[in-house]
Design a protein around this motif. Structure first.
Motif, mmCIF file in Angstrom:
data_model
loop_
_atom_site.group_PDB
_atom_site.id
_atom_site.type_symbol
_atom_site.label_atom_id
_atom_site.label_comp_id
_atom_site.label_asym_id
_atom_site.label_seq_id
_atom_site.Cartn_x
_atom_site.Cartn_y
_atom_site.Cartn_z
ATOM 1 N N MET A 181 44.673 50.543 33.564
ATOM 2 C CA MET A 181 43.378 50.657 33.923
ATOM 3 C C MET A 181 42.817 49.140 33.789
ATOM 4 O O MET A 181 43.503 48.239 33.420
ATOM 5 C CB MET A 181 42.388 51.451 32.804
ATOM 6 C CG MET A 181 42.647 51.201 31.359
ATOM 7 S SD MET A 181 41.900 52.351 30.105
ATOM 8 C CE MET A 181 43.313 53.607 30.423
ATOM 9 N N ASP A 182 41.624 48.833 34.316
ATOM 10 C CA ASP A 182 41.081 47.460 34.281
ATOM 11 C C ASP A 182 40.676 47.104 32.865
ATOM 12 O O ASP A 182 40.758 47.727 31.910
ATOM 13 C CB ASP A 182 39.954 47.249 34.851
ATOM 14 C CG ASP A 182 39.767 46.011 35.835
ATOM 15 O OD1 ASP A 182 39.036 45.114 35.343
ATOM 16 O OD2 ASP A 182 40.509 45.719 36.882
ATOM 17 N N GLU A 183 41.013 45.813 32.534
ATOM 18 C CA GLU A 183 40.785 45.267 30.982
ATOM 19 C C GLU A 183 39.528 45.879 30.182
ATOM 20 O O GLU A 183 39.647 45.953 29.242
ATOM 21 C CB GLU A 183 40.816 43.728 31.160
ATOM 22 C CG GLU A 183 40.702 43.216 29.956
ATOM 23 C CD GLU A 183 40.853 41.607 29.748
ATOM 24 O OE1 GLU A 183 41.723 40.991 28.978
ATOM 25 O OE2 GLU A 183 40.409 40.956 30.605
ATOM 26 N N ASP A 184 38.585 45.739 31.073
ATOM 27 C CA ASP A 184 37.151 46.133 30.311
ATOM 28 C C ASP A 184 37.335 47.673 29.780
ATOM 29 O O ASP A 184 36.898 47.906 28.876
ATOM 30 C CB ASP A 184 35.909 46.023 31.283
ATOM 31 C CG ASP A 184 35.838 44.360 31.283
ATOM 32 O OD1 ASP A 184 36.221 43.568 30.615
ATOM 33 O OD2 ASP A 184 35.102 43.917 32.537
ATOM 34 N N MET A 185 37.955 48.437 30.724
ATOM 35 C CA MET A 185 38.134 49.845 30.441
ATOM 36 C C MET A 185 39.044 49.775 29.245
ATOM 37 O O MET A 185 38.704 50.745 28.290
ATOM 38 C CB MET A 185 38.605 50.484 31.503
ATOM 39 C CG MET A 185 37.478 50.628 32.655
ATOM 40 S SD MET A 185 38.292 51.407 34.220
ATOM 41 C CE MET A 185 38.188 53.091 33.746
ATOM 42 N N PRO A 202 52.671 50.441 25.190
ATOM 43 C CA PRO A 202 51.774 49.177 25.406
ATOM 44 C C PRO A 202 51.571 49.113 26.842
ATOM 45 O O PRO A 202 52.566 49.061 27.589
ATOM 46 C CB PRO A 202 52.282 48.159 24.804
ATOM 47 C CG PRO A 202 53.755 48.667 24.217
ATOM 48 C CD PRO A 202 53.744 50.144 24.760
ATOM 49 N N VAL A 203 50.183 48.386 27.194
ATOM 50 C CA VAL A 203 50.027 47.941 28.452
ATOM 51 C C VAL A 203 50.489 46.325 28.609
ATOM 52 O O VAL A 203 50.611 45.788 27.794
ATOM 53 C CB VAL A 203 48.505 48.166 28.788
ATOM 54 C CG1 VAL A 203 47.940 49.398 28.803
ATOM 55 C CG2 VAL A 203 47.608 47.088 27.829
ATOM 56 N N ASP A 204 50.525 46.197 29.796
ATOM 57 C CA ASP A 204 50.959 44.716 30.072
ATOM 58 C C ASP A 204 49.735 43.796 30.476
ATOM 59 O O ASP A 204 48.690 44.456 30.602
ATOM 60 C CB ASP A 204 51.870 44.568 31.412
ATOM 61 C CG ASP A 204 53.382 45.046 30.937
ATOM 62 O OD1 ASP A 204 53.667 45.013 29.886
ATOM 63 O OD2 ASP A 204 54.244 45.078 31.794
ATOM 64 N N ASN A 205 50.028 42.743 30.299
ATOM 65 C CA ASN A 205 48.789 41.768 30.504
ATOM 66 C C ASN A 205 49.282 40.968 31.948
ATOM 67 O O ASN A 205 50.152 40.632 32.059
ATOM 68 C CB ASN A 205 48.755 40.484 29.466
ATOM 69 C CG ASN A 205 47.488 39.597 29.785
ATOM 70 O OD1 ASN A 205 47.777 38.816 30.631
ATOM 71 N ND2 ASN A 205 46.386 39.592 29.028
ATOM 72 N N GLY A 206 48.284 41.125 32.911
ATOM 73 C CA GLY A 206 48.900 40.413 34.179
ATOM 74 C C GLY A 206 47.667 40.672 35.151
ATOM 75 O O GLY A 206 46.454 40.989 34.806
ATOM 76 N N GLU A 207 47.924 40.689 36.570
ATOM 77 C CA GLU A 207 46.994 40.737 37.739
ATOM 78 C C GLU A 207 46.624 42.401 37.559
ATOM 79 O O GLU A 207 47.609 43.152 37.607
ATOM 80 C CB GLU A 207 47.768 40.246 38.727
ATOM 81 C CG GLU A 207 46.552 40.523 40.015
ATOM 82 C CD GLU A 207 47.126 39.681 41.028
ATOM 83 O OE1 GLU A 207 46.411 39.932 42.334
ATOM 84 O OE2 GLU A 207 48.030 38.906 41.450
ATOM 85 N N LEU A 208 45.346 42.580 37.764
ATOM 86 C CA LEU A 208 45.075 44.145 37.904
ATOM 87 C C LEU A 208 44.336 44.264 39.294
ATOM 88 O O LEU A 208 44.137 43.353 40.076
ATOM 89 C CB LEU A 208 43.806 44.115 36.729
ATOM 90 C CG LEU A 208 44.136 43.928 35.285
ATOM 91 C CD1 LEU A 208 42.791 43.598 34.512
ATOM 92 C CD2 LEU A 208 45.385 44.855 34.866
ATOM 93 N N ALA A 209 44.359 45.557 39.585
ATOM 94 C CA ALA A 209 43.690 45.837 40.800
ATOM 95 C C ALA A 209 42.471 45.319 41.304
ATOM 96 O O ALA A 209 42.087 45.039 42.479
ATOM 97 C CB ALA A 209 43.590 47.326 41.044
ATOM 98 N N SER A 210 41.520 44.813 40.295
ATOM 99 C CA SER A 210 40.282 44.464 40.532
ATOM 100 C C SER A 210 40.340 43.033 40.978
ATOM 101 O O SER A 210 39.324 42.014 41.402
ATOM 102 C CB SER A 210 39.459 44.424 39.347
ATOM 103 O OG SER A 210 39.930 43.759 38.180
ATOM 104 N N GLY A 211 41.544 42.257 40.665
ATOM 105 C CA GLY A 211 41.573 41.073 40.970
ATOM 106 C C GLY A 211 41.560 40.095 39.498
ATOM 107 O O GLY A 211 41.837 38.943 39.751
ATOM 108 N N LEU A 212 41.221 40.762 38.764
ATOM 109 C CA LEU A 212 41.102 40.108 37.387
ATOM 110 C C LEU A 212 42.531 39.866 36.839
ATOM 111 O O LEU A 212 43.293 40.595 37.272
ATOM 112 C CB LEU A 212 40.102 40.661 36.242
ATOM 113 C CG LEU A 212 38.607 40.804 36.777
ATOM 114 C CD1 LEU A 212 38.141 41.768 35.754
ATOM 115 C CD2 LEU A 212 38.150 39.443 37.048
#
Length: 183
Positions: free
Chosen positions: A121-125, A147-157
């Motif tokens: 999901m997006d970072e804010d979510m 755990p989730v990864d840190n990186g490019e998200l679908a939103s572009g963030l």
């Protein structure tokens, strides 16, 4: 370590659903028997035809289809592990609160096997307090949330919330079964 293991994959509505194709391919190549359940919204992101071709099994998404019934209880008992990926924020909330409005959730609530989930999901979510509370509930039920990864998200963030990469998920499953076999 995956040879002959029965893996039930539940796919939810998230752009990261495309990664399921690679995961299924890697699992089948490793000798696992893979069956797939999709939520209705997952079909907007990846086709059942792709998944059934890769898994070599029909893809299920409805409790009933014409004259047949997808026995959710037997599906949850068949599997050595249930892997839910990508775990969307919506499905996460439903799992955390015991809601059951589709086949995937009915199987989850009936499963007697271990359940592993890979959120996306997006970072804010991801960082929202209700999401983190729901993650805590799933872990409290005995499920394993990767755990989730840190990186490019679908939103572009760029940030936390990216689903773990297919190779990392398959490596986790290999380790999971290695540890279980040693017990």
């Amino acid at each position: 370590m995956l040879q002959g293991k029965k893996i039930l994959i539940g796919i939810t509505g998230s752009i990261a659903a495309y990664k399921a194709a690679t995961i299924i391919r890697l699992l089948v190549k490793s000798g696992a028997v893979v069956r797939v359940i999709m939520t209705p919204s997952a079909k907007s992101f990846i086709s059942p035809l792709t998944l059934s071709t890769l898994s070599k099994n029909p893809v299920l998404s409805d409790l009933s289809d014409n004259d047949s019934w997808a026995n959710h209880v037997m599906l949850g008992r068949w599997a050595d592990v249930m892997l839910i990926l990508p775990l969307s924020c919506n499905t996460l909330a439903k799992m955390a609160h015991g809601l059951c409005d589709n086949l995937l959730l009915a199987v989850y609530l009936s499963a007697t096997c271990p359940v592993i989930a890979a959120p996306a999901m997006d970072e804010d979510m991801w960082h929202h307090p209700s999401t983190q509370s729901n993650i805590g509930k799933l872990n409290g039920f005995g499920n394993k949330v990767l755990p989730v990864d840190n990186g490019e998200l679908a939103s572009g963030l760029k940030g936390d919330g990216r689903m773990a990469e297919p190779e990392a998920i398959v490596a986790y499953l290999n380790n999971f079964f290695l540890i279980r076999n040693q017990l």
